[in-house]
Design an enzyme around this catalytic site. Sequence first.
Site, short mmCIF file in Angstrom:
data_model
loop_
_atom_site.label_atom_id
_atom_site.label_comp_id
_atom_site.label_asym_id
_atom_site.label_seq_id
_atom_site.Cartn_x
_atom_site.Cartn_y
_atom_site.Cartn_z
N HIS A 602 45.46 43.65 31.60
CA HIS A 602 46.37 44.12 32.66
C HIS A 602 46.00 43.43 33.97
O HIS A 602 44.95 42.79 34.07
CB HIS A 602 46.25 45.64 32.83
N ASP A 604 45.55 44.54 38.06
CA ASP A 604 45.35 45.82 38.72
C ASP A 604 46.47 46.20 39.70
O ASP A 604 46.71 47.38 39.91
CB ASP A 604 44.00 45.86 39.44
N HIS A 674 42.90 40.92 33.19
CA HIS A 674 41.61 41.21 32.55
C HIS A 674 41.72 42.39 31.61
O HIS A 674 42.67 43.17 31.69
CB HIS A 674 40.53 41.48 33.61
N ARG A 684 29.57 53.45 27.51
CA ARG A 684 29.54 52.39 28.54
C ARG A 684 30.01 53.02 29.85
O ARG A 684 31.13 53.52 29.95
CB ARG A 684 30.49 51.27 28.12
#
Length: 758
Positions: A602, A604, A674, A684
């Site tokens: 996507h 941002d 990204h 994570r």
Amino acid sequence: MVFICRHSSSSPATAVGSASRTMALRSEHFTVYVALCFLLVALCTVTVRASGGSGSKVLSLLQPYDFLYYSGVRAYYGEEWAKAAELLEKSIQTKEALLRTRRQCHDDCVASGTKAFNKLDSEEGSMWDLWALDWIQQKAECLRFCIGRSVAPTGQLPVSNDIEYEFNTRNPYNFLQVTYYKLEKLKKAASAAHTYFVANPSHLEMRNNIEKYRRMEGVTEDDFQDRETEKHWVLYDAAMQHEASSDWLQAAEKWRACVNETLWRIDECRVQCEVSPQLLPEDRGVDGVDGAFEKAAALSLSLLSCRQSCVTQVATRTGRISAQEDFLPTQLEHLHIAQFKSGDVSGALQTLRSFLLFYPNDRDSLDNLQLYYETLGGDAESHGIHPAQEIAKYVNQSLQEKSLLYFGVENLNFTFTDPDLWTPEDVVPESLRENWRAEKQVINEKIKEGDQTEEVDDSGFYAGGSVPQVGVTITMDDDALNGTNRVVLDGVMTEKECDKILQLATVAASLGDGYRGRRSPHTPHETFEGLTILRAVKLSQDGLVDQSDTRLLHELGERVRTLLHSYFRSPSGLFISFTHLVCRSATTGEQEGRMDLSHPVHVDNCLLEPETKQCWREPPAFIHRDLSAILYLNDNFDGGELFFTERDAKTVTARVKPSCGRLVGFSSGPVNPHGVTAVTRGRRCALALWFTKEKLYRDMEREEAEALWAADGQSALKKDEEEEEKEGGATAGRNARSHAPKERSRGRNAVTGRKDEL
Ligand SMILES: O=C(O)CCC(=O)C(=O)O
Ligand SMILES: [Fe+3]
């Protein structure tokens, strides 16, 4: 002032002396004025049209007469007599020349204007312009009286742009939803929340609130009513649905209603242009250099431009930035097909003729027209089928307006953006068309080159600045990351700090946050926890998490901001717009052969369309985000790599493996698509931060958190004081101090952070 003393003591002859005293009294203004004039002359050359009997020639007066005059007076006070005489003479001559020029221009332009009006001249003289002015005055007087009488009792106060903005973005409903919540009127609160959310679909907090309302007892799905529904969009969507299920009769009915409603909406909007306060374009204001006619032309052009812009306004869905292109003609096309398919041939023919008013040369429509004639035997006229009257009126009016506006663009320095695609070429002046063609060619060439050349980032960031924190190193720059405005920094946090924030995330998750135990919004194979600053502060206030951890979370935002502001050489201020501590955990036993991503590719701040490589900067994308940052906290998991791609969302250009204290920063725009690879084992955690260049969009939650701290500090202080008082040591001054209430109106999203938290 020195100036006054020197000259009042040495005034020349009496007559001049009294003049000089008057001047001396005003010399303070005079000095400022002369300075301004110098500036003015340095900046511009005044060009005045002067004319001889047959034609006009351009008289360039390098200096305006007022400047010449004041320079002359200055020379006079400096006792530079020759210079003073020259300048004063020149100022008198210039003024005379200017008056002559104005008179000549008036005479030259008497005959200009619409020829038809000249016919109205009678033996009594030229009266029609006075009639026109009379008409304007009557209309103004009527409106003034009517609006004054109807609105004055309720008070027609001047409304600022900020308030206009608040209403346009439906902000009153943001207040209302909290108000009704407090009043325990949950149905009304749900409706207000929904109404606000329709216009602000990227508002995360409101989305959360709506989820909360949904779970509340007594609230049903029907309560989420949009209180400001726009009927033409309801009809539009209904027509589309009937069309999708091939219910042509219903579709035709809805399309017809939609066209009528759209025309009505446009008309409503156009009327507002006439009765709302009109603004003259900048530099055409009262103080401008334009004469009465030029000002009147500028005002009428603004009115016409306002009317034209109604097309865009009505064709833009609430909550969207872009208008639906060709809104009315598109509806007519749909209506035409629905009528034809439902067997209403004469209706279809009429609609087709209406459509042709917009696009008279449209090949397909002309072919269809021919087919109808053949079917009906005879042409439309012989069957008495004309285009719909309202459409004909609309098109004619619009064309007239456009031709006036384009005249203004070409000759009167007016700027106008045509909202329509159907505007015929011959309405647009050739010189403008030429410019457009040239611009289009440049764009086409750029698009052609685009595939080969590097992406250009217009964010205003420029990677490569310094990194102002000891121990922080640049691990990857634009070259290493194969892109524009990207960076990886290491050493931003210590192991101890990472542990503290991880601990904070764990405790917050165990206490239950909005996201606890939730499936990830991106993949069913992971769960997702999220913690905002405000929630962290509230938890620490309740003594559930360590306050120093929350403070560290807050401070990290500032740390990252300082680093990236410097590294990306941000030309303007950079404000934190949102902070989110996010952990993604692999669910147990569901990881075999995963093909999906933890976070799909996507961009941002815009909606990426990989097929066309376009990125639409409109909601629900977070369009105000300018710079993105992810500060990683751990590496004891499998997968979870951040990767950058090209605009096709497929070609990977760089990969980053998370670890404690590693910071990735990149501009939030289309140069940086990204995603995150699947997390297949473990948890994570990362602190995601977004920054904005516009102060208006800064994070209000963060400020609220700060205010809570301040209030806390205050009550801690008060406690101390009470203790002290008990011990007889308090001071009056300290007791009087109180925490100032938060300023309410701070522009566009001024109140959002505060009001909508339930
Ligand atoms: O966590 C990451 O590495 C990236 C997350 C991301 O891209 C986002 O939240 O927009
Ligand atoms: Fe992202």
